[in-house]
Design an enzyme around this catalytic site. Structure first.
Site, PDB file in Angstrom:
ATOM      1  N   ARG A 152       8.583 -21.289  -2.247  1.00  0.00           N
ATOM      2  CA  ARG A 152       9.349 -20.511  -3.250  1.00  0.00           C
ATOM      3  C   ARG A 152       8.472 -19.726  -4.216  1.00  0.00           C
ATOM      4  NH1 ARG A 152      12.406 -25.029  -2.672  1.00  0.00           N
ATOM      5  NH2 ARG A 152      14.197 -24.605  -1.343  1.00  0.00           N
ATOM      6  N   LYS A 178       5.052  -4.344  -5.141  1.00  0.00           N
ATOM      7  CA  LYS A 178       5.917  -4.247  -3.959  1.00  0.00           C
ATOM      8  C   LYS A 178       5.220  -4.925  -2.790  1.00  0.00           C
ATOM      9  CE  LYS A 178       8.388   0.097  -4.404  1.00  0.00           C
ATOM     10  NZ  LYS A 178       8.587   1.364  -3.689  1.00  0.00           N
ATOM     11  N   GLU A 201      -3.484  10.194  -1.766  1.00  0.00           N
ATOM     12  CA  GLU A 201      -2.603   9.544  -2.760  1.00  0.00           C
ATOM     13  C   GLU A 201      -3.158   9.781  -4.172  1.00  0.00           C
ATOM     14  OE1 GLU A 201       0.366   8.204  -2.205  1.00  0.00           O
ATOM     15  OE2 GLU A 201       0.407   7.485  -0.131  1.00  0.00           O
ATOM     16  N   LYS A 205      -0.501   5.066 -11.751  1.00  0.00           N
ATOM     17  CA  LYS A 205       0.482   4.175 -11.119  1.00  0.00           C
ATOM     18  C   LYS A 205       0.863   3.052 -12.078  1.00  0.00           C
ATOM     19  CE  LYS A 205       2.264   2.006  -7.147  1.00  0.00           C
ATOM     20  NZ  LYS A 205       2.292   1.791  -5.711  1.00  0.00           N
ATOM     21  N   GLU A 255      11.900   1.162  -9.734  1.00  0.00           N
ATOM     22  CA  GLU A 255      12.144   2.469  -9.123  1.00  0.00           C
ATOM     23  C   GLU A 255      13.524   3.052  -9.388  1.00  0.00           C
ATOM     24  OE1 GLU A 255      11.607   4.157  -4.665  1.00  0.00           O
ATOM     25  OE2 GLU A 255       9.914   3.163  -5.579  1.00  0.00           O
ATOM     26  N   ARG A 265       9.517   5.953 -11.500  1.00  0.00           N
ATOM     27  CA  ARG A 265       8.772   5.513 -10.317  1.00  0.00           C
ATOM     28  C   ARG A 265       9.038   6.425  -9.118  1.00  0.00           C
ATOM     29  NH1 ARG A 265       7.061  -0.750  -8.747  1.00  0.00           N
ATOM     30  NH2 ARG A 265       5.803  -0.139  -6.986  1.00  0.00           N
ATOM     31  N   ASN A 312       6.969   9.417  -5.294  1.00  0.00           N
ATOM     32  CA  ASN A 312       7.344   9.851  -3.943  1.00  0.00           C
ATOM     33  C   ASN A 312       7.019  11.308  -3.656  1.00  0.00           C
ATOM     34  OD1 ASN A 312       8.293   7.366  -3.199  1.00  0.00           O
ATOM     35  ND2 ASN A 312      10.366   7.767  -3.941  1.00  0.00           N
ATOM     36  N   HIS A 326       6.363  12.503  -0.159  1.00  0.00           N
ATOM     37  CA  HIS A 326       6.786  11.431   0.742  1.00  0.00           C
ATOM     38  C   HIS A 326       8.097  11.728   1.473  1.00  0.00           C
ATOM     39  CE1 HIS A 326       3.532   9.289  -1.115  1.00  0.00           C
ATOM     40  NE2 HIS A 326       3.745   8.219  -0.391  1.00  0.00           N
ATOM     41  N   HIS A 358       7.344  11.106   5.112  1.00  0.00           N
ATOM     42  CA  HIS A 358       7.970  10.027   5.891  1.00  0.00           C
ATOM     43  C   HIS A 358       8.668  10.570   7.134  1.00  0.00           C
ATOM     44  CE1 HIS A 358       8.154   7.103   2.243  1.00  0.00           C
ATOM     45  NE2 HIS A 358       7.109   6.848   3.009  1.00  0.00           N
ATOM     46  N   HIS A 418      -0.773   7.535   7.104  1.00  0.00           N
ATOM     47  CA  HIS A 418       0.218   7.752   6.046  1.00  0.00           C
ATOM     48  C   HIS A 418      -0.211   8.845   5.061  1.00  0.00           C
ATOM     49  CE1 HIS A 418       3.204   6.990   3.014  1.00  0.00           C
ATOM     50  NE2 HIS A 418       2.243   6.768   2.123  1.00  0.00           N
TER      51      HIS A 418
HETATM   52  N1  LIG Z   1       3.224  -2.075  -1.458  1.00  0.00           N
HETATM   53  C1  LIG Z   1       3.157  -0.800  -1.754  1.00  0.00           C
HETATM   54  O1  LIG Z   1       3.480  -0.372  -2.865  1.00  0.00           O
HETATM   55  C2  LIG Z   1       2.638   0.155  -0.727  1.00  0.00           C
HETATM   56  C3  LIG Z   1       2.351   1.483  -1.077  1.00  0.00           C
HETATM   57  C4  LIG Z   1       1.817   2.334  -0.120  1.00  0.00           C
HETATM   58  C5  LIG Z   1       1.581   1.865   1.177  1.00  0.00           C
HETATM   59  N2  LIG Z   1       1.871   0.568   1.498  1.00  0.00           N
HETATM   60  C6  LIG Z   1       1.627   0.041   2.851  1.00  0.00           C
HETATM   61  O2  LIG Z   1       0.228   0.070   3.104  1.00  0.00           O
HETATM   62  C7  LIG Z   1       0.037   0.084   4.522  1.00  0.00           C
HETATM   63  C8  LIG Z   1      -1.102   1.017   4.861  1.00  0.00           C
HETATM   64  O3  LIG Z   1      -2.279   0.546   4.264  1.00  0.00           O
HETATM   65  P1  LIG Z   1      -3.724   1.052   4.721  1.00  0.00           P
HETATM   66  O4  LIG Z   1      -3.703   2.518   4.873  1.00  0.00           O
HETATM   67  O5  LIG Z   1      -4.688   0.430   3.805  1.00  0.00           O
HETATM   68  O6  LIG Z   1      -3.832   0.491   6.221  1.00  0.00           O
HETATM   69  P2  LIG Z   1      -4.473  -0.846   6.834  1.00  0.00           P
HETATM   70  O7  LIG Z   1      -4.292  -1.993   5.947  1.00  0.00           O
HETATM   71  O8  LIG Z   1      -3.976  -0.962   8.222  1.00  0.00           O
HETATM   72  O9  LIG Z   1      -6.033  -0.480   6.887  1.00  0.00           O
HETATM   73  C9  LIG Z   1      -6.456   0.603   7.684  1.00  0.00           C
HETATM   74  C10 LIG Z   1      -7.601   0.186   8.629  1.00  0.00           C
HETATM   75  O10 LIG Z   1      -8.795   0.040   7.876  1.00  0.00           O
HETATM   76  C11 LIG Z   1      -9.429  -1.214   8.170  1.00  0.00           C
HETATM   77  N3  LIG Z   1     -10.164  -1.586   6.961  1.00  0.00           N
HETATM   78  C12 LIG Z   1      -9.639  -1.967   5.771  1.00  0.00           C
HETATM   79  N4  LIG Z   1     -10.604  -2.072   4.848  1.00  0.00           N
HETATM   80  C13 LIG Z   1     -11.769  -1.761   5.465  1.00  0.00           C
HETATM   81  C14 LIG Z   1     -13.120  -1.684   5.030  1.00  0.00           C
HETATM   82  N5  LIG Z   1     -13.458  -1.866   3.754  1.00  0.00           N
HETATM   83  N6  LIG Z   1     -14.059  -1.350   5.939  1.00  0.00           N
HETATM   84  C15 LIG Z   1     -13.718  -1.095   7.224  1.00  0.00           C
HETATM   85  N7  LIG Z   1     -12.453  -1.135   7.683  1.00  0.00           N
HETATM   86  C16 LIG Z   1     -11.505  -1.456   6.812  1.00  0.00           C
HETATM   87  C17 LIG Z   1      -8.284  -2.111   8.558  1.00  0.00           C
HETATM   88  O11 LIG Z   1      -8.743  -3.200   9.308  1.00  0.00           O
HETATM   89  C18 LIG Z   1      -7.386  -1.155   9.332  1.00  0.00           C
HETATM   90  O12 LIG Z   1      -7.845  -1.030  10.662  1.00  0.00           O
HETATM   91  C19 LIG Z   1       1.369   0.478   5.134  1.00  0.00           C
HETATM   92  O13 LIG Z   1       1.935  -0.643   5.767  1.00  0.00           O
HETATM   93  C20 LIG Z   1       2.214   0.894   3.941  1.00  0.00           C
HETATM   94  O14 LIG Z   1       3.584   0.645   4.120  1.00  0.00           O
HETATM   95  C21 LIG Z   1       2.390  -0.278   0.567  1.00  0.00           C
HETATM   96 ZN   LIG Z   2       2.279   6.757   0.031  1.00  0.00          ZN
END
Ligand SMILES: NC(=O)c1ccc[n+]([C@@H]2O[C@H](COP(=O)([O-])OP(=O)(O)OC[C@H]3O[C@@H](n4cnc5c(N)ncnc54)[C@H](O)[C@@H]3O)[C@@H](O)[C@H]2O)c1
Ligand SMILES: [Zn+2]
Length: 364
Positions: free
Chosen positions: A122, A144, A186, A228, A238, A242, A246, A249, A253, A266
């Site tokens: 929990r 999030k 971003e 942010k 949001e 917030r 977007n 986006h 998206h 992304h």
């Molecule tokens: N929670 C939120 O507010 C929020 C906001 C935006 C995006 N997201 C989410 O984030 C995700 C995308 O995140 P991302 O772009 O970081 O992708 P990811 O976590 O898949 O990382 C991208 C790649 O980089 C590699 N990697 C990470 N750090 C590294 C490092 N220091 N050195 C070498 N390789 C490294 C990972 O293993 C992976 O292959 C999506 O699922 C998206 O929905 C969440």
């Molecule tokens: Zn984004």
């Protein structure tokens, strides 16, 4: 060292930013948590290989009992079965209510670990140690968490803010150039939303130079986090401000979905989305042509993006389909100037079609 405070009604925490900080994570957490809690680090293989040892040495060196768990790498594994597998493993390792989970990785690890922490027994505490640009400037801040369903991205989730966000720009040195650049869009977005100085700096600095210049990189990350943090602090769930986050986006998206999440990273889709938003804003007389061109140029100057070849009509259809699941209107966040945005919900369809045509033209 820079500290930025995020303050939401039930919770106040800091994002701490410094080059080399990963090696001091133990001390940082000791002052925050004491050393009584057991720590469980969740990561993926590529990140563990580069940074796992350093982090574990820092934690055990500060007197913590810490263990490391791996999940499979990639967006595909951002799903319930991964959360369940990790939870089973944690029980077998004896993780109790007082445990603290640490997310060491990009946005995928952050979202999965945050979601896991929000529901394990929990709810246990989580610490975010983001290792991609996207995670450092965006996803680790704001609480999030979530996983994907077959029906769509991030359809399961919760708000679960971390105890602290530990941002070490040094860990970005092992990130691929494509991932680095994609995440930086971003930051550019943050500039357009509310930080004209950040926009100016990114407009003038090449990606290659930025990767080598830790001082500027630290500043860029801190600025983006600050924006942010301010937005989240004023609008946690949001409803209003917030939504500004977007920017880029709406079309971004749709581009990702239309290409089955395989063609663009992304940030790259958001980059095209910002070009489209600038184009739309100019077409509906919300933004002057010069500023619109500056935004497009800042996006396109850093090298080629994956091309936009999708049919403009298909993008429009996706926006229309999406709108049924929202409040019945397509909201666009449009720039009014560099550093100011507005939500607009009466953009004519013909203008949206023209904007996507423009992305196709720029791609050819
Ligand atoms: N929670 C939120 O507010 C929020 C906001 C935006 C995006 N997201 C989410 O984030 C995700 C995308 O995140 P991302 O772009 O970081 O992708 P990811 O976590 O898949 O990382 C991208 C790649 O980089 C590699 N990697 C990470 N750090 C590294 C490092 N220091 N050195 C070498 N390789 C490294 C990972 O293993 C992976 O292959 C999506 O699922 C998206 O929905 C969440
Ligand atoms: Zn984004």
């Amino acid at each position: 060292m820079k500290r930025i405070t995020i303050s939401v009604p039930a919770h106040t925490y800091d994002a701490v930013i410094e080059d080399g900080l990963i090696e001091h994570t133990g001390e940082l957490l000791r002052s925050l948590l004491g050393t009584q809690q057991k720590l469980f680090v969740v990561t993926v293989e590529p990140v563990r290989r580069k940074w796992g040892k350093k982090l574990m040495a820092a934690l055990t060196g500060a007197g913590f009992a810490a263990q490391i768990l791996e999940m499979e790498n990639g967006e595909h594994y951002k799903r319930m079965s991964t959360v369940e597998g990790l939870a089973e493993k944690l029980v077998s390792l004896g993780a109790e209510r007082s445990a603290v989970f640490i997310a060491l990785g990009g946005g995928v690890v952050g979202d999965v670990t945050g979601f896991l922490a929000s529901s394990y027994l929990r709810g246990v505490d989580v610490v975010q140690i983001p290792t991609t640009v996207l995670a450092q400037v965006d996803s680790s801040i704001g609480g999030k968490t979530g996983v994907n369903l077959h029906a769509g991205k991030n359809l399961m989730g919760s708000f679960h803010h971390p105890r602290v966000v530990v941002i070490d720009p040094g860990v970005l040195s092992t990130l691929s150039e494509r991932e680095f650049r994609s995440g930086l869009f971003e930051s550019l977005k943050a500039g357009v939303i509310g930080l004209p100085d950040l926009f100016d700096r990114l407009e003038k600095t090449s990606i290659k130079a930025l990767r080598k210049d830790v001082t500027t990189l630290e500043w860029v990350i801190a600025q983006s986090v600050k924006l942010k943090a301010d937005v989240v602090s004023s609008d946690e769930k949001e409803n209003g401000l917030r939504r500004f986050l977007n920017l880029g986006h709406t079309i971004g998206h749709a581009l990702e979905a239309e290409t089955s999440y395989k063609h663009f990273l992304h940030g790259e889709a958001v980059a095209w989305g910002m070009v489209a938003a600038a184009h739309i804003a100019a077409a509906v007389n919300k933004l002057d042509d010069f500023s619109a061109r500056r935004i497009s140029h800042a996006v396109l100057k850093s090298g080629e993006l994956p091309k936009v070849t999708v049919k403009s009509r298909n993008i429009l259809d996706r926006l229309q389909a999406d709108k049924k699941t929202r409040n019945g209107v397509v909201h666009f966040v449009l720039p009014r100037s560099i550093g100011k945005v507005e939500v607009v919900n009466d953009v004519p369809q013909s203008v949206v079609l023209q904007a996507v045509d423009e992305l196709r033209r720029l791609s050819s």
